[in-house]
Design a protein around this motif. Structure first.
Motif, mmCIF file in Angstrom:
data_model
loop_
_atom_site.group_PDB
_atom_site.id
_atom_site.type_symbol
_atom_site.label_atom_id
_atom_site.label_comp_id
_atom_site.label_asym_id
_atom_site.label_seq_id
_atom_site.Cartn_x
_atom_site.Cartn_y
_atom_site.Cartn_z
ATOM 1 N N ALA A 247 -2.949 1.993 18.035
ATOM 2 C CA ALA A 247 -3.363 2.802 16.897
ATOM 3 C C ALA A 247 -3.386 1.915 15.660
ATOM 4 C CB ALA A 247 -2.401 3.960 16.702
ATOM 5 N N GLU A 248 -4.418 2.026 14.865
ATOM 6 C CA GLU A 248 -4.550 1.277 13.621
ATOM 7 C C GLU A 248 -3.415 1.724 12.709
ATOM 8 O OE1 GLU A 248 -6.589 -1.634 11.570
ATOM 9 O OE2 GLU A 248 -6.738 -1.046 13.662
ATOM 10 N N ARG A 249 -2.494 0.801 12.440
ATOM 11 C CA ARG A 249 -1.399 1.205 11.545
ATOM 12 C C ARG A 249 -1.872 1.142 10.106
ATOM 13 N NH1 ARG A 249 3.753 -2.261 12.836
ATOM 14 N NH2 ARG A 249 4.690 -0.961 11.232
ATOM 15 N N PRO A 250 -1.501 2.120 9.306
ATOM 16 C CA PRO A 250 -1.891 2.045 7.902
ATOM 17 C C PRO A 250 -1.163 0.872 7.239
ATOM 18 C CG PRO A 250 -0.346 3.863 8.234
ATOM 19 C CD PRO A 250 -0.619 3.272 9.590
ATOM 20 N N ALA A 251 -1.830 0.221 6.295
ATOM 21 C CA ALA A 251 -1.195 -0.902 5.604
ATOM 22 C C ALA A 251 -0.034 -0.391 4.766
ATOM 23 C CB ALA A 251 -2.216 -1.617 4.731
ATOM 24 N N SER A 252 1.057 -1.156 4.747
ATOM 25 C CA SER A 252 2.176 -0.802 3.878
ATOM 26 C C SER A 252 1.721 -0.942 2.430
ATOM 27 C CB SER A 252 3.349 -1.743 4.144
ATOM 28 O OG SER A 252 3.020 -3.038 3.720
ATOM 29 N N ALA A 253 2.478 -0.328 1.535
ATOM 30 C CA ALA A 253 2.108 -0.403 0.116
ATOM 31 C C ALA A 253 2.061 -1.860 -0.341
ATOM 32 C CB ALA A 253 3.104 0.393 -0.726
ATOM 33 N N SER A 254 3.009 -2.684 0.129
ATOM 34 C CA SER A 254 3.025 -4.099 -0.260
ATOM 35 C C SER A 254 1.766 -4.798 0.245
ATOM 36 C CB SER A 254 4.254 -4.810 0.315
ATOM 37 O OG SER A 254 5.328 -3.938 0.490
ATOM 38 N N ALA A 255 1.403 -4.507 1.504
ATOM 39 C CA ALA A 255 0.218 -5.147 2.071
ATOM 40 C C ALA A 255 -1.028 -4.699 1.317
ATOM 41 C CB ALA A 255 0.100 -4.823 3.554
ATOM 42 N N GLN A 256 -1.077 -3.437 0.984
ATOM 43 C CA GLN A 256 -2.239 -2.896 0.276
ATOM 44 C C GLN A 256 -2.449 -3.607 -1.066
ATOM 45 O OE1 GLN A 256 -4.199 -0.829 1.938
ATOM 46 N NE2 GLN A 256 -5.637 -1.192 0.267
ATOM 47 N N ARG A 257 -1.329 -3.857 -1.764
ATOM 48 C CA ARG A 257 -1.428 -4.553 -3.044
ATOM 49 C C ARG A 257 -2.031 -5.956 -2.873
ATOM 50 N NH1 ARG A 257 3.406 -2.255 -4.452
ATOM 51 N NH2 ARG A 257 4.612 -4.010 -3.642
#
Lengths: 509, 509
Positions: B107-117
């Motif tokens: 399953a495509e894991r959603p990016a963590s907030a840190s990764a998103q930044r």
């Protein structure tokens, strides 16, 4: 490869540029004459060098054939070149006496104002790094230096065979640029290696191949850090890391150890809001302290709470001597905020110039693009050979053998330490890897011990010189992987003798 | 090296880490069982893989011999492994039906907030760089792409022989770390090469060996620039350079060309106080404009006046087709503020991963220390082989042959352009190197032409996509070095057909 082989020149030298500006008043024949004369005098054209034919040189340098002929005649009459009929022209060998002027050392030019500014800007950084000659050039390491690795045990014949295959015709397409992220087959081979040796389960697509762990760290810093971000570093740890992070405009914070590993509570007090931590939970250099599973969990809680990142170093973790190491931090985190950086340079050889970094799934694209942007990719033929080395089982065979040998060397170290070191010198943990620390009491200051040992050709490094906050550390870091048992025993004996000189009441020599 | 060879496994696989935490309630035999089962299911242990003996596995993973025996019996009864008496245990080949579960994509894991930044921070930079797919992965370049180099002409047999020597026993010591500045013998060989091919006279000690020109530029920026410093870059020039300097916190300023070379007066108007300029006075990519001696002198006056630095790119300057090039800027400056960066990847092959930089005498120590700090050094065996390649004359022979071939290819290009391109498409200068630009009028927007050509497998790059200030440039950049004459002729014919579709009044297909 000048050393063992005599030079055989298969073609005449390629000259494309003559002395003097074209279009200036200087006659063409004078330009050709001066080019050869200055080439001979400066060592650019060595005795015996085959020169191009007059026809070729004229074409390559856009001068007339006649001008070259005249110049060559002049040079020949002065004994600087020999023209062999039906063969070609050669720089005379030996040269006539007086042809090469006595070397007058070039006058030391004063640095320009711009250069002076640059030199002064870096003096503090680089001075700090190179203090105490700890930063010896790594290709010439003294006995027991921590970075001495067992290159004598590497199966060079096998490697040569695999490299030879990588440079063969079926692989010609690999002469081209390689993929920024590394060769897919090597990334897959490393995935399997990590699963079997360290219980790290990731996807091959998360693994990027780089040249060295330092390059991986630099890449990570570039992607994850902003200027002024704080970074926890092991204190003591790798000597040049704090300087690297300072150069990258981050703020390096040294975090000390206790018996459980990196002291997370201490780190929180120093810089709760650090953005990154770089540690080696297994095989930590130089102290050899294993980070316990509980401490690892504590570190992960901090990182999750702060939204921070962890670099987990994976260096020589294939060489375990005692018990079962705690699982990798990477495993406990499921690849969310732990990046695993590893290399084979300790177990294979340092000039391999291949390392890897496992990045979080969501950042694969960003990391790969950044590496592509920098135009870097790892040496392709070496990647091919390393893939085969792993896939065909040479790695397994080598690691087993190396571990056996390192265990024997470790036994020699432990026995020699028991026999020869004074009771007040304490050998730290050696449960894995090929290195050890010797802890010393205050009356034997490690820097003085280091200086005495270096004079005897022993390469132990003073712990205090690689600490920058934790001043209570006093001792020696050493590596035993590249040294045979007899030399280890003998060298530890010498270390013991040197240490005893520092004993209170001993007569200092 | 999975491609042409079947895998032969010389040793059993090295397993050091078991599934499940040690000390947990999980029985040892279950941990062994699960490790093999999951290894088989994930492809980590492939069919036919030789497993360690029960005795060895028990020792390596610190479990009891009995536990391994029980686990192996279970695995055998399920058909997952085969135990061959007197030989060992192997993963079954083929595996029993159903042993490997159907691949369910993770399953495509959603990016963590840190990764998103992180992703968002780089999107503008990397997006800019990779726009229009100009940033094709370089290992899979379409026909006439500017970075297609003539790897088919490289004498691979000779190279393999030299590499083979570099990996032989007399050179074992080179398995260790190499000197930060590069091997002395290679630095000396390059010194001679630069003197004879480009009239650049420097000392071997000023030459540092690096992995790539980009790495040289990065090193220079790190030593010479401070955050916010302005840098003049060729506009158009190398597509990823502006992004590299932005990432390094410098400010990239695009400076356009006129017929004499880089437009210094224009650069002064844009950023008089720039700290650095990077240009290729000879063999400029993509325009092919030679910087005249007068313009070079003007640039040097500006740099001296401002206390600024000049990087002079030396790329493919061994391949001169017309006349006598003006002397290198380095020569006019006497190594005070000009740094020469060069590589052989265009004339030998790109995965060579060796380049060089000539730095001012006074900065040798600073540059070497910085490189040592970063822990980088170039691939040692390749340095040995390249030294021999130059010293033994293979380089001279290869360059002469390559220049002949490139001249023939260039003739094919010029003839095809005359024959097949519309009169309004103008071929730019091709006096050296292996690349050319085709300049187009406004009614044939290069980006649309590029898109049409890419569909046909033609790798010309739109000039406007690699300009970021100079919007008046409209045309195509292409490289002909890696393409034979027949293909050049044919491809230019196709380009002509595509261009004619844009002619005012032509029916667009």
């Amino acid at each position: 490869m000048a050393e063992p082989m005599a030079m055989k020149q298969v073609a005449s030298v390629f000259i494309q540029s003559l002395q003097g500006e074209p279009g200036m008043s200087l006659a063409q024949r004078v330009r050709v004459y001066r080019t050869v004369l200055e080439g001979v005098r400066s060592g650019t054209l060595r005795p015996g060098t085959r020169l191009p034919s007059a026809r070729r040189l004229a074409a390559d340098c856009a001068v007339s054939r006649g001008a070259v002929d005249e110049a060559f005649e002049q040079l020949q009459s002065e004994g600087l070149i020999e023209r062999r009929v039906g063969d070609g022209s050669y720089v005379a060998n030996p040269l006539p006496a007086g042809a090469v002027p006595a070397q007058v050392p070039a006058a030391e030019r004063p640095a320009s104002a711009s250069a002076q500014r640059v030199i002064e800007r870096f003096a503090p950084h680089l001075g700090q790094w190179s203090r105490l000659e700890v930063a010896t050039e790594l290709f010439a390491l003294p006995t027991l230096h921590p970075r001495n690795v067992p290159t004598q045990d590497f199966p060079l014949d096998t490697w040569r065979r695999l490299m030879n295959r990588a440079w063969s015709e079926p692989y010609r397409s690999h002469l081209n640029y390689g993929p920024s992220a590394g060769l897919p087959q090597l990334r897959e081979a490393i995935r399997r290696h990590l699963a079997l040796t360290r219980g790290v389960h990731c996807e091959a697509g998360q693994i990027l191949i780089v040249n060295s762990p330092m390059q991986a760290v630099e890449l990570i810093a570039r992607v994850l850090l902003e200027p002024g971000d704080k970074v926890w570093l092991e204190d003591p740890g790798h000597a040049s890391l704090p300087v690297l992070f300072e150069v990258l405009k981050a703020r390096a914070i040294g975090v000390p150890f206790d018996g459980q590993g990196l002291d997370v509570a201490h780190g929180r007090r120093l810089a709760q809001d650090a953005r990154l931590v770089y540690l080696h939970p297994l095989g930590q250099h130089p102290l050899g302290i294993r980070t316990t599973a509980a401490r690892g969990a504590e570190l992960l809680r901090w990182a999750t709470e702060q939204g921070s990142w962890i670099i987990e170093g994976n260096y020589n973790t294939e060489i375990v001597h005692e018990g079962v190491p705690p699982p990798a931090l990477y495993t406990q985190d499921h690849g969310e905020r732990v990046l695993l950086v590893g290399t084979f340079e300790g177990v294979l050889f340092p000039s391999l110039r291949l390392a890897y970094v496992v990045v979080p799934q969501q950042l694969v694209t960003t990391f790969t693009a950044m590496r592509g942007l920098l135009g870097e990719h790892a040496h392709v033929a070496t990647q091919l050979a390393l893939t085969a080395f792993i896939e065909e089982g040479h790695m397994s065979a080598h690691l087993r053998e190396l571990r056996q040998r390192c265990r024997a060397r470790r036994e020699a170290l432990l026995a020699a330490a028991r026999a020869w070191l004074p009771g007040w010198a304490r050998l730290g943990p050696t449960a894995e890897g090929m290195h050890a620390a010797i802890h010393l009491p205050a009356f034997a200051p490690d820097i003085e011990v280091f200086r005495a040992l270096r004079k005897l050709g022993i390469g132990a490094v003073p712990l205090s010189s690689i600490c920058w906050h934790e001043r209570s550390v006093n001792g020696l870091a050493l590596g035993y992987g590249g040294t045979d048992e007899a030399t280890i025993t003998e060298t530890v004996g010498v270390i013991g003798q040197v240490l005893r000189r520092f004993e209170p009441g001993a007569a200092m020599s």
